[in-house]
Design a protein around this motif. Sequence first.
Motif, short mmCIF file in Angstrom:
data_model
loop_
_atom_site.label_atom_id
_atom_site.label_comp_id
_atom_site.label_asym_id
_atom_site.label_seq_id
_atom_site.Cartn_x
_atom_site.Cartn_y
_atom_site.Cartn_z
N LEU A 142 54.12 0.33 -82.44
CA LEU A 142 53.35 -0.91 -82.25
C LEU A 142 52.56 -0.84 -80.95
O LEU A 142 51.41 -1.27 -80.90
N LEU A 143 53.15 -0.29 -79.91
CA LEU A 143 52.42 -0.11 -78.66
C LEU A 143 51.20 0.78 -78.87
O LEU A 143 50.11 0.47 -78.38
N ASN A 144 51.36 1.86 -79.62
CA ASN A 144 50.23 2.73 -79.93
C ASN A 144 49.16 1.98 -80.71
O ASN A 144 47.96 2.15 -80.45
N VAL A 145 49.57 1.14 -81.65
CA VAL A 145 48.62 0.35 -82.44
C VAL A 145 47.86 -0.60 -81.52
O VAL A 145 46.62 -0.68 -81.59
N VAL A 146 48.56 -1.32 -80.66
CA VAL A 146 47.91 -2.26 -79.75
C VAL A 146 46.89 -1.53 -78.87
O VAL A 146 45.77 -1.99 -78.68
N ASN A 147 47.27 -0.37 -78.36
CA ASN A 147 46.33 0.40 -77.53
C ASN A 147 45.15 0.92 -78.34
O ASN A 147 44.03 0.98 -77.85
N LEU A 188 43.70 -0.56 -80.72
CA LEU A 188 42.77 -1.65 -81.03
C LEU A 188 41.52 -1.58 -80.17
O LEU A 188 40.45 -2.07 -80.57
N ALA A 189 41.63 -0.97 -79.00
CA ALA A 189 40.48 -0.86 -78.09
C ALA A 189 39.40 0.06 -78.63
O ALA A 189 38.24 -0.10 -78.29
N THR A 190 39.78 1.01 -79.48
CA THR A 190 38.81 2.00 -79.93
C THR A 190 38.56 1.99 -81.43
O THR A 190 37.57 2.56 -81.88
N GLU A 191 39.43 1.39 -82.18
CA GLU A 191 39.28 1.37 -83.64
C GLU A 191 38.55 0.11 -84.09
O GLU A 191 38.68 -0.95 -83.46
N PRO A 192 37.78 0.19 -85.17
CA PRO A 192 36.98 -0.96 -85.60
C PRO A 192 37.79 -2.11 -86.22
O PRO A 192 37.35 -3.25 -86.21
N THR A 193 38.98 -1.81 -86.74
CA THR A 193 39.81 -2.85 -87.36
C THR A 193 41.28 -2.61 -87.00
O THR A 193 41.66 -1.51 -86.58
N ALA A 194 42.07 -3.64 -87.21
CA ALA A 194 43.51 -3.51 -86.97
C ALA A 194 44.11 -2.49 -87.94
O ALA A 194 44.99 -1.71 -87.57
N ARG A 195 43.63 -2.49 -89.18
CA ARG A 195 44.13 -1.53 -90.17
C ARG A 195 43.84 -0.10 -89.71
O ARG A 195 44.70 0.77 -89.79
N ALA A 196 42.63 0.12 -89.22
CA ALA A 196 42.27 1.46 -88.73
C ALA A 196 43.13 1.84 -87.53
O ALA A 196 43.54 3.00 -87.40
N ALA A 197 43.44 0.87 -86.66
CA ALA A 197 44.31 1.14 -85.51
C ALA A 197 45.71 1.53 -85.99
O ALA A 197 46.32 2.44 -85.43
N MET A 215 48.08 -12.78 -76.94
CA MET A 215 48.24 -11.47 -76.30
C MET A 215 47.14 -10.52 -76.73
O MET A 215 46.80 -9.59 -75.99
N ILE A 216 46.61 -10.70 -77.92
CA ILE A 216 45.44 -9.97 -78.40
C ILE A 216 44.53 -10.98 -79.06
O ILE A 216 45.00 -12.01 -79.57
N GLN A 217 43.22 -10.72 -79.04
CA GLN A 217 42.25 -11.61 -79.67
C GLN A 217 41.12 -10.81 -80.27
O GLN A 217 40.92 -9.64 -79.93
N GLN A 218 40.37 -11.48 -81.13
CA GLN A 218 39.18 -10.87 -81.71
C GLN A 218 38.22 -10.49 -80.60
O GLN A 218 38.10 -11.21 -79.61
N PRO A 219 37.53 -9.36 -80.73
CA PRO A 219 36.53 -9.01 -79.72
C PRO A 219 35.34 -9.95 -79.77
O PRO A 219 35.01 -10.48 -80.83
N PRO A 246 41.88 -10.85 -72.90
CA PRO A 246 41.90 -12.01 -73.80
C PRO A 246 40.61 -12.16 -74.60
O PRO A 246 40.58 -12.86 -75.59
N GLN A 247 39.54 -11.51 -74.20
CA GLN A 247 38.28 -11.64 -74.90
C GLN A 247 38.08 -10.53 -75.94
O GLN A 247 37.11 -10.53 -76.66
N ARG A 248 38.98 -9.57 -75.97
CA ARG A 248 38.81 -8.43 -76.88
C ARG A 248 40.13 -8.18 -77.60
O ARG A 248 41.13 -8.75 -77.26
N GLY A 249 40.16 -7.33 -78.60
CA GLY A 249 41.44 -6.96 -79.21
C GLY A 249 41.40 -6.73 -80.69
O GLY A 249 40.54 -6.05 -81.20
#
Length: 96
Positions: free
Chosen positions: A29-34, A36-45, A71-75, A91-94
């Motif tokens: 889950l930590l890897n997924v959260v991280n 999120l910064a580079t992947e276009p969708t949560a599924r891709a993350a 803790m995470i939000q839409q970009p 808070p403005q990205r995620g």
Amino acid sequence: MIQQRTERFGALLYHFGTRRLSFLKNPTLLNVVNALATEPTARAACLSSGVPEAELATYRTALATLAASSMIQQPNPTEQPNPTEQPSMNPQRGAS
């Protein structure tokens, strides 16, 4: 602003605005959260972090819980990323 601190068990997330603390005890889950910064969708993350298709619903629920606690939000597509912050923790990205 969100601060992430890596720990042996995973990570701590602290939201300075709400003063909430979240524990990420699952390294994936930590890897997924991280991711999120580079992947276009949560599924891709999730997929890029090695989450099997059969477990996507579980991670979707975990990400929804993190989003509900801010803790995470839409970009924000008009906001430029700050290179000194982790975009997925800002808070403005995620997640999407």
